[in-house]
Each structure stands twice: as structure tokens, then as C-alpha cells.
Motif scaffolding. Structure first.
Motif, PDB file in Angstrom:
ATOM      1  N   ALA A   4      18.345   5.211  24.372  1.00 14.75           N
ATOM      2  CA  ALA A   4      19.243   5.315  25.527  1.00 14.75           C
ATOM      3  C   ALA A   4      18.792   4.397  26.650  1.00 14.75           C
ATOM      4  O   ALA A   4      19.606   3.743  27.302  1.00 14.75           O
ATOM      5  N   LEU A   5      17.474   4.323  26.869  1.00 19.28           N
ATOM      6  CA  LEU A   5      16.969   3.447  27.927  1.00 19.28           C
ATOM      7  C   LEU A   5      17.053   1.985  27.521  1.00 19.28           C
ATOM      8  O   LEU A   5      17.350   1.116  28.348  1.00 19.28           O
ATOM      9  N   GLN A  96      32.623  11.863  35.749  1.00 21.12           N
ATOM     10  CA  GLN A  96      32.223  10.542  36.234  1.00 21.12           C
ATOM     11  C   GLN A  96      31.654   9.657  35.122  1.00 21.12           C
ATOM     12  O   GLN A  96      31.525   8.449  35.300  1.00 21.12           O
ATOM     13  N   LYS A  97      31.284  10.269  33.986  1.00 21.02           N
ATOM     14  CA  LYS A  97      30.762   9.528  32.829  1.00 21.02           C
ATOM     15  C   LYS A  97      29.593   8.624  33.230  1.00 21.02           C
ATOM     16  O   LYS A  97      29.606   7.405  33.039  1.00 21.02           O
ATOM     17  N   TYR A  98      28.571   9.233  33.785  1.00 23.19           N
ATOM     18  CA  TYR A  98      27.397   8.472  34.223  1.00 23.19           C
ATOM     19  C   TYR A  98      26.665   7.857  33.033  1.00 23.19           C
ATOM     20  O   TYR A  98      26.556   8.469  31.966  1.00 23.19           O
ATOM     21  N   SER A  99      26.163   6.653  33.230  1.00 20.44           N
ATOM     22  CA  SER A  99      25.313   6.008  32.232  1.00 20.44           C
ATOM     23  C   SER A  99      23.870   6.480  32.352  1.00 20.44           C
ATOM     24  O   SER A  99      23.131   6.524  31.369  1.00 20.44           O
ATOM     25  N   LEU A 100      23.488   6.812  33.588  1.00 20.96           N
ATOM     26  CA  LEU A 100      22.088   7.139  33.862  1.00 20.96           C
ATOM     27  C   LEU A 100      22.042   8.231  34.932  1.00 20.96           C
ATOM     28  O   LEU A 100      22.731   8.140  35.948  1.00 20.96           O
ATOM     29  N   VAL A 101      21.221   9.264  34.709  1.00 25.52           N
ATOM     30  CA  VAL A 101      20.964  10.293  35.712  1.00 25.52           C
ATOM     31  C   VAL A 101      19.471  10.322  36.001  1.00 25.52           C
ATOM     32  O   VAL A 101      18.650  10.374  35.078  1.00 25.52           O
ATOM     33  N   ALA A 119      25.272  12.284  30.382  1.00 24.08           N
ATOM     34  CA  ALA A 119      24.810  10.892  30.457  1.00 24.08           C
ATOM     35  C   ALA A 119      23.873  10.592  29.287  1.00 24.08           C
ATOM     36  O   ALA A 119      23.020  11.415  28.934  1.00 24.08           O
ATOM     37  N   PRO A 120      23.994   9.410  28.683  1.00 25.88           N
ATOM     38  CA  PRO A 120      23.125   9.077  27.554  1.00 25.88           C
ATOM     39  C   PRO A 120      21.660   8.906  27.948  1.00 25.88           C
ATOM     40  O   PRO A 120      20.771   9.132  27.121  1.00 25.88           O
ATOM     41  N   HIS A 139      16.618  16.439  29.517  1.00 25.09           N
ATOM     42  CA  HIS A 139      16.321  15.037  29.839  1.00 25.09           C
ATOM     43  C   HIS A 139      16.075  14.255  28.552  1.00 25.09           C
ATOM     44  O   HIS A 139      15.613  14.811  27.560  1.00 25.09           O
ATOM     45  N   THR A 140      16.368  12.967  28.595  1.00 30.09           N
ATOM     46  CA  THR A 140      16.057  12.121  27.440  1.00 30.09           C
ATOM     47  C   THR A 140      14.709  11.433  27.607  1.00 30.09           C
ATOM     48  O   THR A 140      14.170  10.892  26.640  1.00 30.09           O
ATOM     49  N   GLN A 141      14.171  11.455  28.833  1.00 30.75           N
ATOM     50  CA  GLN A 141      12.872  10.836  29.097  1.00 30.75           C
ATOM     51  C   GLN A 141      12.223  11.560  30.266  1.00 30.75           C
ATOM     52  O   GLN A 141      12.903  11.893  31.256  1.00 30.75           O
TER      53      GLN A 141
END
Length: 358
Positions: A4-5, A96-101, A119-120, A139-141
Motif C-alpha cells: 500500500a505504501l 472521501q475515498k482517501y488514499s492515505l490516512v 484507505a489502502p 492500520h496497515t503500517q
């Protein structure tokens, strides 16, 4: 997690959400993260989720696209309406379809919001008290907090950007609009303030961070005798305004004026920005003065100096610990009547102010 990052490198994020649910000063100290995100991805829309009462700290920031607020007054609406408000906010954020949170907060609520956005890429801190599958799932990270105890709050916030490998920006930004300064000018004119002035903020919402009223009055008197004009400020709380009245009663009425409780946060920023010098205790206005690069004399007591001293300040921090014993910041009763700053001598503060005004 890393996929994702990694995708952000080839496809920059179009929409970013930053979450921080804390007090006014905490919100101001998130602005280096906002500035760094804008520097890395200037075309991205950067939104912020905060507590509604702190909105004014960021409302005029030039790099923020939209602010969403959690109003703690929702709890007074009853369970049904409260849940409806929370659900509507969650749905709005997901749309809002955020790319990053970026989740700078440590509450479970912030983790749930982070996950619900879909968010991805979702980055939070690896807080010791949040070690568990649910926090990780939200969280993804997770960014390390291993050295946070030795870092200023600004540096702690910036460390969340490490997984993104983008350059940090260390400047704190306090923004206001032209109309804010116009409103302040009108108030100053009505009180007969002309020319240069010094802003004095003797109060904090926690009185254990305040200096003795008589010592503040003695300092003000010395500055009056030097020919300076002083403008006293405080929050709107009745106890803070009462403290200002007590100080005023101990001073000569010449060249001293009060705007205590009369200004919005952005108007206060405008006032401080146009001041010759700021003199005050550990408080939100102190952090504003540092951000605005207004020469500042900050009186600091038992708060954690490493975390909360004014960031990149132009001026001096006078720490009560250099003049007497201070208690452990983690063990202070915030309702105490103790004034820990009282160990600071008047002559030290007056000398520091005069040095800045040379």
C-alpha cells in the motif's frame, strides 16, 4: 502493508486524512506533518479530523482542504442522536475515498475511524499501550515510538512519516486571516493603543502553570516604567479573567490595556504576530508566539520541558526548575493551588525581556 505504501511512490495520493484528537496546543504542533505532506504531494487534498473546539487552530492553514470535527457536545443529545452524528461522520469520511490516512491519535476511536475510511494506506503509531491485534488491524503500517521519550512533541509527530520516506518539515504554522487582524486593530484603537506593544499572557487553563500575580504585576510595572505599552490577554474562563483583574489592580493604569477573554484564537494569533514581544506562561499562546516568530519570554514550570517547550522559539525559556525543586510532571494534581513558577525571580524575567527588546 508495504504494498500500500509502495503504491504511493508510483501513484501519489489524491486525498489524505490526518487524525488528531487532543487539545489546542497539540493541534498547532501537528502542522509540521501537514506541511511535510503538502511538500511531498502538493496536488493532494489534505483533510483533518479533530475535536470541534480546536478547529480555530487550523481553520486558516493554507494547505488544509477541509476540516471535519467531532463535537463533544453530541453526548448531550442523547444516545440515539449521538450515535447518528457519529455514524454520519464515519460515512462522510468513507465517501472521501482517501488514499492515505495518518492517525496521530492514541484513542481507540481514532483507530476505528482510520479503519472505517477504507484507505489502502493507514499509518498509526506503535504505542506500547495499544499492542494488540485490533490496533494493528486498523492500520496497515505502524511507526515506531521507541525514542519518543527523548523527542519534542513536534518531532514525535513527524516520526509518523518515517514509513513514507518523505522529507520532514520542522516549521510550526499558526495561520489567521486579514479580517482577524482588522478586528484586533479595531479593538486596540478603541482602547487607545497606538504604536508598538507587548502582549502579556499570565494565564493558563491550569493555574499550577501560572506565576504569582504580584510578581507578574511587578514585572509589568518595570516595563511600564521603561515606557512600554502592554496588552494583557487570557482565555474566556471567568477564573482567568479574574486573575487579569487582580494583576491590573496591582499596576499603574498608564499604558496597560486588557483584551482578556475578548479574542478568538485566530485574533489572538494576529495580535501576537504584530506584537513587539510576547511574555507568557506555558500555554497555547506561548506556542503561537513561537510559531509566529514573535520574540518570546516563556515562563515554564513542571510540564515536561522536552515535550512541551516552545518549538524553535525566538527568545528565552525561563524554567522554574533552575530556581527551585519541581514535582514529577506525571504526578501533579492539576487542581492544586500550588504555583510552581513562583520560584522564578522578577528580576530574571525583567532582564530577559529587556535583552530581547534591545
Amino acid at each position: 502493508m508495504n504494498n500500500a505504501l509502495n503504491s504511493l511512490a508510483s501513484e501519489p495520493p489524491a486525498r489524505i486524512l490526518l487524525i488528531k484528537l487532543r487539545h489546542h496546543g497539540d493541534m498547532l504542533l501537528t502542522t509540521p506533518v501537514i506541511n511535510a505532506l503538502h511538500q511531498a504531494w502538493p496536488q493532494a487534498d489534505i483533510d483533518v479530523l479533530l475535536y470541534e473546539e480546536t478547529r480555530d487552530m487550523l481553520a486558516a492553514h493554507p494547505f488544509i482542504h477541509r476540516i471535519y470535527g467531532i463535537d463533544r457536545k453530541w453526548r448531550k443529545l442523547g444516545t440515539r442522536q449521538h450515535l447518528c452524528k457519529e455514524w454520519q461522520l464515519l460515512k462522510t469520511l468513507r465517501e472521501q475515498k482517501y488514499s492515505l490516512v495518518i492517525n496521530l491519535a492514541d484513542q481507540w476511536r481514532s483507530a476505528i475511524v482510520t479503519r472505517f475510511t477504507g484507505a489502502p494506506a493507514r499509518i498509526g503509531f506503535d504505542f506500547n499501550k495499544r499492542r494488540g491485534w485490533f490496533w494493528q488491524t486498523c492500520h496497515t503500517q505502524l511507526a515506531s515510538v521507541a525514542n519518543h521519550q527523548s523527542l519534542h512533541t513536534v518531532e514525535q509527530n513527524l516520526s509518523i512519516l518515517a514509513p513514507l520516506k518523505i522529507a520532514p518539515v520542522r516549521d510550526v504554522t499558526m495561520s489567521y486571516q486579514p479580517e482577524d487582524w482588522q478586528a484586533v486593530q479595531s479593538r486596540l484603537h478603541s482602547k487607545g493603543v497606538e504604536g508598538a506593544f507587548i502582549v502579556v499572557q499570565p494565564t493558563s487553563r491550569w493555574f499550577f502553570k501560572c506565576w504569582d500575580e504580584r510578581k507578574m504585576a511587578e514585572t509589568i510595572t518595570a516595563l511600564q516604567n521603561d515606557g512600554h505599552t502592554l496588552v494583557l490577554t487570557s482565555g474566556p474562563d471567568k477564573n482567568e479573567k479574574a486573575m487579569i483583574e487582580k494583576i491590573l489592580a496591582l499596576c499603574s493604569p498608564e499604558r496597560i490595556h486588557s483584551l482578556a477573554g475578548e479574542l478568538t484564537l485566530r485574533q489572538l494569533a494576529a495580535l501576537i504576530d504584530h506584537a513587539r514581544l510576547f511574555l507568557g506562561v506555558d500555554s497555547v499562546p506561548m506556542h503561537m508566539a513561537a510559531a509566529l516568530r514573535t520574540p518570546c519570554i516563556a515562563l515554564f514550570g513542571p510540564s515536561k520541558l522536552t515535550f512541551w517547550s516552545p518549538w524553535d522559539v525566538v527568545g528565552d525559556v525561563i524554567w522554574a526548575g533552575n530556581f527551585g525543586e519541581l514535582p514529577d510532571p506525571d504526578k501533579i494534581n492539576t487542581n492544586t493551588k500550588e504555583r510552581y513558577l513562583d520560584a522564578i525571580p522578577v528580576e530574571v524575567v525583567v532582564a530577559a525581556v529587556r535583552k530581547q527588546l534591545l
